[in-house]
Design a protein around this motif. Structure first.
Motif, short mmCIF file in Angstrom:
data_model
loop_
_atom_site.label_atom_id
_atom_site.label_comp_id
_atom_site.label_asym_id
_atom_site.label_seq_id
_atom_site.Cartn_x
_atom_site.Cartn_y
_atom_site.Cartn_z
N ASP A 155 61.87 -47.88 31.76
CA ASP A 155 62.08 -48.36 30.40
C ASP A 155 62.73 -49.74 30.41
OD1 ASP A 155 64.49 -47.42 31.42
OD2 ASP A 155 65.11 -46.43 29.57
N ILE A 156 63.43 -50.06 31.49
CA ILE A 156 64.05 -51.39 31.62
C ILE A 156 62.97 -52.46 31.71
CG2 ILE A 156 65.51 -52.87 33.07
CD1 ILE A 156 66.99 -50.30 33.92
N VAL A 157 61.91 -52.18 32.48
CA VAL A 157 60.80 -53.13 32.61
C VAL A 157 60.10 -53.31 31.26
CG1 VAL A 157 58.51 -53.48 33.62
CG2 VAL A 157 60.41 -52.72 35.06
N VAL A 158 59.86 -52.22 30.57
CA VAL A 158 59.19 -52.28 29.26
C VAL A 158 59.98 -53.18 28.31
CG1 VAL A 158 58.50 -50.96 27.22
CG2 VAL A 158 58.10 -50.03 29.51
N ARG A 159 61.28 -53.00 28.28
CA ARG A 159 62.12 -53.78 27.37
C ARG A 159 62.27 -55.23 27.83
NH1 ARG A 159 67.14 -49.73 26.61
NH2 ARG A 159 67.95 -51.43 25.30
N GLU A 160 62.32 -55.44 29.16
CA GLU A 160 62.41 -56.81 29.68
C GLU A 160 61.18 -57.62 29.32
OE1 GLU A 160 63.11 -56.55 33.89
OE2 GLU A 160 65.27 -56.89 33.65
N VAL A 161 60.00 -57.02 29.50
CA VAL A 161 58.76 -57.74 29.20
C VAL A 161 58.69 -58.07 27.71
CG1 VAL A 161 56.25 -57.64 29.19
CG2 VAL A 161 57.52 -56.74 31.14
N GLU A 162 59.06 -57.10 26.86
CA GLU A 162 59.05 -57.36 25.42
C GLU A 162 59.98 -58.51 25.08
OE1 GLU A 162 60.27 -55.08 21.28
OE2 GLU A 162 59.34 -53.93 22.90
N LYS A 163 61.16 -58.53 25.69
CA LYS A 163 62.13 -59.60 25.44
C LYS A 163 61.58 -60.95 25.90
CE LYS A 163 66.63 -61.25 27.06
NZ LYS A 163 67.78 -60.97 27.96
N HIS A 164 61.01 -60.98 27.11
CA HIS A 164 60.54 -62.25 27.67
C HIS A 164 59.33 -62.80 26.94
CE1 HIS A 164 63.20 -62.88 31.08
NE2 HIS A 164 63.12 -61.59 31.37
N ILE A 165 58.42 -61.94 26.51
CA ILE A 165 57.23 -62.43 25.83
C ILE A 165 57.61 -63.01 24.46
CG2 ILE A 165 56.51 -60.30 24.62
CD1 ILE A 165 53.64 -60.96 25.49
N GLN A 166 58.65 -62.45 23.83
CA GLN A 166 59.11 -63.01 22.56
C GLN A 166 59.85 -64.33 22.79
OE1 GLN A 166 61.17 -59.46 21.01
NE2 GLN A 166 59.63 -59.37 19.42
N MET A 167 60.55 -64.44 23.91
CA MET A 167 61.21 -65.70 24.26
C MET A 167 60.17 -66.80 24.48
SD MET A 167 64.24 -64.31 26.80
CE MET A 167 64.61 -65.93 27.43
N GLU A 168 59.05 -66.44 25.12
CA GLU A 168 57.98 -67.41 25.34
C GLU A 168 57.37 -67.84 24.02
OE1 GLU A 168 57.00 -69.04 28.06
OE2 GLU A 168 58.72 -68.08 29.01
N SER A 169 57.24 -66.89 23.08
CA SER A 169 56.68 -67.24 21.77
C SER A 169 57.60 -68.22 21.04
CB SER A 169 56.44 -65.98 20.93
OG SER A 169 57.63 -65.52 20.34
N ASP A 170 58.93 -68.06 21.24
CA ASP A 170 59.89 -68.99 20.63
C ASP A 170 59.68 -70.40 21.17
OD1 ASP A 170 60.97 -66.91 19.22
OD2 ASP A 170 62.79 -66.73 20.42
N LYS A 171 59.44 -70.49 22.50
CA LYS A 171 59.21 -71.81 23.12
C LYS A 171 57.94 -72.46 22.58
CE LYS A 171 61.36 -70.55 27.54
NZ LYS A 171 61.10 -70.33 28.99
N ILE A 172 56.88 -71.65 22.49
CA ILE A 172 55.60 -72.16 21.98
C ILE A 172 55.76 -72.64 20.54
CG2 ILE A 172 53.25 -71.52 21.35
CD1 ILE A 172 53.36 -69.48 23.70
#
Length: 220
Positions: free
Chosen positions: A46-63
């Motif tokens: 579940d840590i991986v699931v939550r990490e990926v969700e966090k990181h993909i949203q961080m990337e969307s912020d950059k874009i």
């Protein structure tokens, strides 16, 4: 030697390395197709699931931030009216941070649904062992400067070890050497540093199976 379905767990750095590309014929798409074919069963922390969700949203912020900057630069020489006339107003959502985040999150949730993973929660973590490894400087805590960062890795590895023990074969895919070292080389743990290595493993197994089948057919 492996047998199907093959259990596979994947670290968050693999999604990052593949730039969250879930499009057709991407490495992550091929990975999901192996799941659909029945050759692979996914087990995720579940840590991986939550990490990926966090990181993909961080990337969307950059874009979104870069697109906002580009739009502001364009408006120095062009009007909102002109942008509307030529159709660029349809891209307004690209500079909406919250909307970008939600679309990015949905992309991840939709892909996760394709994987149909068994998700390991924190209940199966042996905190005592992790604390012992921390003070004994065992992997993944061998680099003292990165100890705080390595706690999530230690939790994930512990979840995997407790889930599989020495009963079933599981492939661990991670580009983090410390993560792989802490997983350990055991009789039932197969370590891969990239999806391409996992694909090669499956292809080699299938070719061996075909060769054996051909030999049997030739005998009869």
């Amino acid at each position: 030697k492996i047998k199907y379905p093959l259990y596979v767990t994947i670290d968050s750095n693999i999604f990052i390395a593949n730039k969250y590309d879930f499009s057709n014929e991407s490495a992550l798409d091929i990975f999901a197709k192996y799941v659909a074919s029945g050759k692979i069963r996914i087990v995720l922390s579940d840590i991986v699931v939550r990490e990926v969700e966090k990181h993909i949203q961080m990337e969307s912020d950059k874009i979104c931030g870069k697109l906002r900057g580009l739009r502001a630069e364009i408006l120095k020489t062009a009007s909102e009216g002109l942008l509307k006339q030529i159709g660029f107003n349809d891209l307004q959502w690209l500079v909406d941070k919250d909307l970008c985040r939600e679309k990015s999150r949905k992309t991840w949730i939709d892909y996760l649904a394709r994987l149909k993973p068994e998700i390991l929660d924190v209940k199966c973590i042996d905190v005592g062992k992790i604390v012992d490894d921390y003070f004994e400087v065992n992997p993944p805590f061998e680099n003292s400067e990165k100890k705080r960062k390595e706690f999530p890795d230690a939790f994930i590895v512990n979840q995997i070890q407790n889930r599989f023990k020495d009963k079933e074969t599981v492939v661990i895919v991670s580009s983090d050497k410390g993560f792989l070292n802490s997983s350990g080389e055991t009789g039932n743990f197969i370590l891969c540093s990239a999806l391409s290595e996992l694909f090669d493993l499956i292809n080699r197994h299938d070719l061996q199976y075909i060769d054996i089948a051909n030999e049997i057919n030739e005998k009869f």
